[in-house]
Design an enzyme around this catalytic site. Structure first.
Site: not given
Length: 309
Positions: A39-43
Site C-alpha cells: 500500500l502506498d504511504p499515503q494510503v
C-alpha cells in the site's frame, strides 16, 4: 514461542508497507514477517501480515481480490496520478457532470480493462522500477496490462456535480494488479477532463475486512499482555479461496512425503486443492504441468510431530 498466523493489520497513513513489517518484527521479536501487497504511504487500510509458517501463504492472499474506497478529483492531473504529485495538466473551466454520465463511465470501466502503470510505481521495466526512471526524469515505454474490475459503485448521492474542480467517492472491487490511481485518471479521460485520485482506503483484502483489523499501537499493547494469538487468524484462513479435502488413508504416506500422485478429481475444475490432516492444512497440490492425470505439491505445510505415519 514464535508467533504463527495471519495478523489483520490496519495500516495508517504516512507509513510504507515495509515500515509496518519492520515495526512488527521489533514488537513481536520475530524475523518471519511478510506483508501481502504493498500500500502506498499515503494510503490507509487493510494489510494482512503473515507471521511464522503462515508466510508460506502470503502470495495467495496477495492474489485475492481487494476492495477500495477512493475519492476522484476532476480538474487537474498529476505526475503521480494521486494528490502527492506535481500538476501536469489543468482544466479550470466550469464543469457539469450528471449522475447518469458518471454511472455510464463507471460501467464502461468494469470487467477486464487495460491499464498502463503509473511512472511512479514499482513495476519493473528492463530490470529497473518505473519510479527509478521517473525520479531521474527519464521516460520509458510502460507495459500495457489487463486487470479485472468486478464493480465500481458511486458512493455519493448527488444527481449532478458542478464547478471547476469536482470530487466524488467510489467503491471498487477488483483483482490483483489494479492501480486505483490509474483508474481515477481513466474515469477523468472518459469524462473529457484531467483527473487524479485524491484519497484512497483499502477496506478489504481477500477474506480480511476493516472490522477485523488492529493498528500497530493495538498490536503492541496486546503483545505486551502476552495475548497476541487472540488477534491472529490461522494459516488456513489465507487458503480459504481453495477447496479443502481431508487426506484419505491411502494417500497419507504419499502426500506426507510430497510425492507425485494421481490427480484428485477436484483439480479438474480448481487450480489447487488443500489437503488437510486432522482438519489442518498439510499440503497444497496442483495439476502436474507435464504429467497428464497427475498432481504434484505446490507447498508443504507440515504434519504434527507426533504423527507416526
Amino acid at each position: 514461542m514464535e508467533p504463527n498466523g495471519i495478523l489483520p493489520l490496519w495500516k495508517e497513513p504516512g507509513m510504507t508497507s515495509h515500515d509496518c513489517v519492520f515495526r512488527l518484527r521489533k514488537i513481536l521479536k520475530t524475523k518471519k514477517v511478510g506483508h501481502t501487497g504493498t500500500l502506498d504511504p499515503q494510503v490507509d487500510g487493510v494489510l494482512p501480515i503473515c507471521l511464522g509458517r503462515s508466510t508460506k501463504v502470503a502470495e495467495y492472499i496477495t492474489d485475492q481480490g481487494k476492495t477500495y474506497e477512493a475519492q476522484v478529483s476532476i480538474g487537474f492531473s498529476t505526475e503521480t496520478e494521486d494528490a502527492e504529485g506535481a500538476i501536469v495538466e489543468q482544466d479550470s473551466s466550469d464543469k457539469e457532470i450528471t449522475r447518469k454520465q458518471l454511472e455510464t463511465v463507471l460501467a464502461s470501466l468494469t470487467g477486464d480493462i487495460e491499464q498502463i502503470p503509473p511512472m511512479y510505481s514499482a513495476v519493473k521495466v528492463n530490470g529497473k522500477k518505473l519510479y527509478e526512471y521517473a525520479r531521474k526524469g527519464e521516460q520509458v515505454k510502460r507495459p500495457v496490462r489487463t486487470v479485472h474490475i468486478d464493480s465500481i459503485e458511486l458512493l455519493d448521492e448527488a444527481t449532478a456535480w458542478r464547478g471547476q474542480n469536482i470530487q466524488f467517492r467510489i467503491r471498487i472491487r477488483c483483482g490483483k494488479g489494479t492501480y486505483i490511481r490509474t483508474l481515477a485518471v481513466q474515469i477523468g479521460e472518459a469524462l473529457g477532463y484531467p483527473a487524479h485520485m485524491s484519497q484512497l482506503t483499502r477496506t478489504q483484502s481477500g477474506s480480511f475486512t476493516k472490522e477485523q483489523c488492529v493498528t500497530l499501537a493495538e498490536v503492541e499493547e496486546i503483545a505486551q499482555n502476552g495475548d497476541i494469538d487472540s488477534i491472529l487468524q490461522p494459516l488456513s484462513y489465507g487458503l480459504s479461496i481453495f477447496p479443502f479435502e481431508e487426506i484419505a488413508a491411502d494417500l497419507l504416506f504419499g502426500i506426507k512425503n510430497g510425492q507425485v500422485l494421481e490427480a484428485h478429481p477436484i483439480l479438474q475444475t480448481e487450480p489447487f486443492v488443500v489437503f488437510t490432516y486432522h482438519g489442518k492444512p498439510a499440503a497444497l497440490y496442483k495439476r502436474h504441468p507435464e504429467k497428464a492425470g497427475k498432481m504434484k505439491p505446490e507447498k508443504m505445510f507440515g504434519f504434527p510431530p507426533t504423527d507416526e505415519v
